[in-house]
Design a protein around this motif. Structure first.
Motif, PDB file in Angstrom:
ATOM      1  N   GLY A  84      34.284  90.272  46.874  1.00  0.00           N
ATOM      2  CA  GLY A  84      34.337  88.837  46.919  1.00  0.00           C
ATOM      3  C   GLY A  84      34.140  88.123  48.330  1.00  0.00           C
ATOM      4  O   GLY A  84      35.061  87.580  48.695  1.00  0.00           O
ATOM      5  N   GLY A  86      32.387  85.704  49.051  1.00  0.00           N
ATOM      6  CA  GLY A  86      32.065  84.460  49.059  1.00  0.00           C
ATOM      7  C   GLY A  86      30.569  83.898  49.468  1.00  0.00           C
ATOM      8  O   GLY A  86      29.644  84.875  49.039  1.00  0.00           O
ATOM      9  N   VAL A 106      30.272  92.807  46.542  1.00  0.00           N
ATOM     10  CA  VAL A 106      30.168  92.802  45.213  1.00  0.00           C
ATOM     11  C   VAL A 106      31.247  91.526  44.785  1.00  0.00           C
ATOM     12  O   VAL A 106      32.026  91.416  45.236  1.00  0.00           O
ATOM     13  CB  VAL A 106      30.726  93.799  44.323  1.00  0.00           C
ATOM     14  CG1 VAL A 106      31.914  94.423  44.263  1.00  0.00           C
ATOM     15  CG2 VAL A 106      30.337  93.657  42.748  1.00  0.00           C
ATOM     16  N   ARG A 108      32.280  88.280  41.519  1.00  0.00           N
ATOM     17  CA  ARG A 108      32.272  87.981  40.308  1.00  0.00           C
ATOM     18  C   ARG A 108      31.231  86.656  40.000  1.00  0.00           C
ATOM     19  O   ARG A 108      30.690  86.578  38.997  1.00  0.00           O
ATOM     20  CB  ARG A 108      33.533  87.626  39.825  1.00  0.00           C
ATOM     21  CG  ARG A 108      33.951  87.422  38.408  1.00  0.00           C
ATOM     22  CD  ARG A 108      35.179  87.080  37.959  1.00  0.00           C
ATOM     23  NE  ARG A 108      35.370  86.529  36.683  1.00  0.00           N
ATOM     24  CZ  ARG A 108      36.453  85.709  36.155  1.00  0.00           C
ATOM     25  NH1 ARG A 108      37.431  85.682  37.363  1.00  0.00           N
ATOM     26  NH2 ARG A 108      36.612  85.203  35.239  1.00  0.00           N
ATOM     27  N   LEU A 111      28.105  83.310  44.636  1.00  0.00           N
ATOM     28  CA  LEU A 111      28.349  82.190  45.694  1.00  0.00           C
ATOM     29  C   LEU A 111      27.543  82.305  46.871  1.00  0.00           C
ATOM     30  O   LEU A 111      27.125  81.448  47.524  1.00  0.00           O
ATOM     31  CB  LEU A 111      29.555  82.387  46.071  1.00  0.00           C
ATOM     32  CG  LEU A 111      30.729  82.154  45.144  1.00  0.00           C
ATOM     33  CD1 LEU A 111      32.242  81.998  45.787  1.00  0.00           C
ATOM     34  CD2 LEU A 111      30.401  80.479  44.418  1.00  0.00           C
ATOM     35  N   ASN A 163      33.103  90.809  36.179  1.00  0.00           N
ATOM     36  CA  ASN A 163      34.561  90.872  36.418  1.00  0.00           C
ATOM     37  C   ASN A 163      34.681  91.558  38.042  1.00  0.00           C
ATOM     38  O   ASN A 163      35.674  91.752  38.350  1.00  0.00           O
ATOM     39  CB  ASN A 163      35.251  91.929  35.781  1.00  0.00           C
ATOM     40  CG  ASN A 163      35.481  91.588  34.273  1.00  0.00           C
ATOM     41  OD1 ASN A 163      35.670  90.063  34.005  1.00  0.00           O
ATOM     42  ND2 ASN A 163      35.923  92.247  33.117  1.00  0.00           N
ATOM     43  N   GLY A 164      33.427  91.236  38.702  1.00  0.00           N
ATOM     44  CA  GLY A 164      33.433  91.775  40.049  1.00  0.00           C
ATOM     45  C   GLY A 164      33.493  92.968  40.563  1.00  0.00           C
ATOM     46  O   GLY A 164      34.166  93.343  41.534  1.00  0.00           O
ATOM     47  N   VAL A 184      41.399  87.982  40.774  1.00  0.00           N
ATOM     48  CA  VAL A 184      40.742  88.917  39.903  1.00  0.00           C
ATOM     49  C   VAL A 184      41.211  88.537  38.604  1.00  0.00           C
ATOM     50  O   VAL A 184      42.629  88.089  38.578  1.00  0.00           O
ATOM     51  CB  VAL A 184      40.791  90.243  40.324  1.00  0.00           C
ATOM     52  CG1 VAL A 184      40.139  90.470  41.694  1.00  0.00           C
ATOM     53  CG2 VAL A 184      42.182  90.993  40.285  1.00  0.00           C
TER      54      VAL A 184
HETATM   55  C1  LIG Z   1      38.659  82.359  48.148  1.00  0.00           C
HETATM   56  S1  LIG Z   1      37.203  83.270  48.151  1.00  0.00           S
HETATM   57  C2  LIG Z   1      37.216  84.232  49.561  1.00  0.00           C
HETATM   58  C3  LIG Z   1      36.089  84.756  50.303  1.00  0.00           C
HETATM   59  C4  LIG Z   1      35.994  85.289  51.460  1.00  0.00           C
HETATM   60  N1  LIG Z   1      36.500  86.616  51.104  1.00  0.00           N
HETATM   61  C5  LIG Z   1      36.833  84.804  52.655  1.00  0.00           C
HETATM   62  O1  LIG Z   1      37.706  85.168  53.104  1.00  0.00           O
HETATM   63  O2  LIG Z   1      36.250  83.783  52.858  1.00  0.00           O
HETATM   64  C6  LIG Z   1      37.513  84.139  46.918  1.00  0.00           C
HETATM   65  C7  LIG Z   1      36.153  85.189  46.396  1.00  0.00           C
HETATM   66  O3  LIG Z   1      36.713  86.230  45.377  1.00  0.00           O
HETATM   67  C8  LIG Z   1      35.670  86.118  44.302  1.00  0.00           C
HETATM   68  N2  LIG Z   1      35.986  86.852  43.095  1.00  0.00           N
HETATM   69  C9  LIG Z   1      36.904  86.116  42.122  1.00  0.00           C
HETATM   70  N3  LIG Z   1      37.155  87.106  41.108  1.00  0.00           N
HETATM   71  C10 LIG Z   1      36.788  88.112  41.703  1.00  0.00           C
HETATM   72  C11 LIG Z   1      36.549  89.418  41.156  1.00  0.00           C
HETATM   73  N4  LIG Z   1      37.160  89.808  39.776  1.00  0.00           N
HETATM   74  N5  LIG Z   1      36.180  90.361  41.884  1.00  0.00           N
HETATM   75  C12 LIG Z   1      35.552  90.170  43.108  1.00  0.00           C
HETATM   76  N6  LIG Z   1      35.345  89.085  43.644  1.00  0.00           N
HETATM   77  C13 LIG Z   1      35.948  87.980  43.133  1.00  0.00           C
HETATM   78  C14 LIG Z   1      35.022  84.806  44.370  1.00  0.00           C
HETATM   79  O4  LIG Z   1      33.877  84.620  43.737  1.00  0.00           O
HETATM   80  C15 LIG Z   1      35.191  84.427  45.944  1.00  0.00           C
HETATM   81  O5  LIG Z   1      33.941  84.866  46.598  1.00  0.00           O
END
Ligand SMILES: C[S@@+](CC[C@H](N)C(=O)[O-])C[C@H]1O[C@@H](n2cnc3c(N)ncnc32)[C@H](O)[C@@H]1O
Length: 306
Positions: A84, A86, A106, A108, A111, A163-164, A184
């Protein structure tokens, strides 16, 4: 459920349930039409966002207990997975600059993108670096130093997966996430993915944000008072917080056979505020100890059981 205006909350329920179905069947479309845009779309300047990524790496270093030199020595020849990231692969760029061999990001949701702002963030990250670190950081792009040319996928790979999950085995020395695990949709599946993907001596570091992400309506933590069924109908496909408290993370580690090397709260809510909301909590939070309920964010380090 806690409410101070039932009509307003019924309307919210109807709208959120409808948009949850859009997110379920058209996730890419949903990301475009909502605020799921990432760090680069906020009000922070590119330098402030670059500083955020710098701070993320410093925090990971501290969680490992290294000074800067030892962190760089540790990263040399290490393969890293970041869940995740972002919309900006800032942590990946810095970890590569500091010596990691490769970083796989990786997610989900799709972005990651180059916008004017994100380009400025990458340039700001490059400008803060010097010497060998700067040289290494430049090479993560297909044309050295040019974010528009895209990432060299042998060094920094980005993939969007169901599911990421990475779906790989015994591949990474370090697995990281920040502000991700609370989003997640299947925590056991993510923990199992961590266990499978982590090399035997690897470490997995996560910062988890248990706050409401704007879903509280009247009082802190009132988003924990929707019944689980209502909450799932409203938010299950949007990447919104899964609401699980720290007890669920401890259980997920047990279920998947990962050892918790470290677990500590980073911020907490006052116990007085917890006591205000406690009588209204949804069933699945009623047995969570009061002290654990107060955690607003926490750090954990996971590893294989010896
Ligand atoms: C709040 S953002 C945080 C982004 C970054 N890590 C940061 O600190 O700025 C949450 C991130 O988690 C991702 N995400 C959501 N569900 C996920 C999953 N099941 N597996 C991996 N990433 C996921 C979102 O798409 C997004 O990129």
């Amino acid at each position: 459920m806690y409410t101070e205006n039932i009509k307003k909350d019924l309307l919210l329920f109807a709208k959120a349930t409808l948009s949850n179905q859009i997110a379920r069947f058209l996730p890419g479309f949903y990301v475009r039409i909502t605020a799921q845009t990432g760090r680069g779309e906020g009000d922070d300047s590119s330098d402030e966002i670059a500083e955020y990524f710098h701070q993320c790496c410093q925090d990971y270093r501290k969680q490992l207990g290294y000074d800067e030199a030892a962190f760089k020595a540790f990263l040399a020849d290490k393969a890293v997975l970041e869940y995740g990231p972002g919309d900006i692969l800032g942590v990946a760029l810095l970890l590569y600059a500091y010596g990691a061999t490769s970083i796989h990001c990786v997610d989900r949701f799709p972005l990651n993108k180059i916008s004017d702002k994100n380009r400025q963030v990458y340039l700001s990250l490059l400008n803060r670096l010097h010497g060998d670190e700067k040289q290494r950081a430049m090479t993560v792009f297909n044309i050295p130093g040019d974010p528009d040319s895209g990432f060299n996928s042998k060094l920094i790979e980005y993939s969007v997966k169901k599911n990421g999950l990475s779906g790989v085995t015994n591949a990474y020395d370090l697995i990281l996430s920040r502000a991700v695990l609370e989003h997640v949709n299947d925590l056991d599946a993510t923990f199992l993915d961590i266990k499978n993907a982590l090399k035997p001596t690897g470490k997995s570091i996560h910062k988890v944000d248990l706050k409401s992400h704007g879903l509280d309506r009247y009082r802190p933590f009132d988003f924990l008072t929707w019944s689980d069924t209502c909450y799932q109908l409203m938010y299950s496909h949007k990447g919104f917080p899964n609401r699980w408290r720290v007890d669920k993370y401890v259980q997920a580690a047990k279920n998947t056979g990962l050892a918790i090397a470290h677990l500590e709260p980073d911020q907490t809510l006052s116990l007085e505020k917890i006591d205000h909301i406690a009588p209204f909590l949804a069933k699945n939070f009623r047995n969570v100890p009061r002290e654990q309920l107060s955690w607003l964010s926490f750090w954990t380090v996971l590893e294989h059981v010896n």
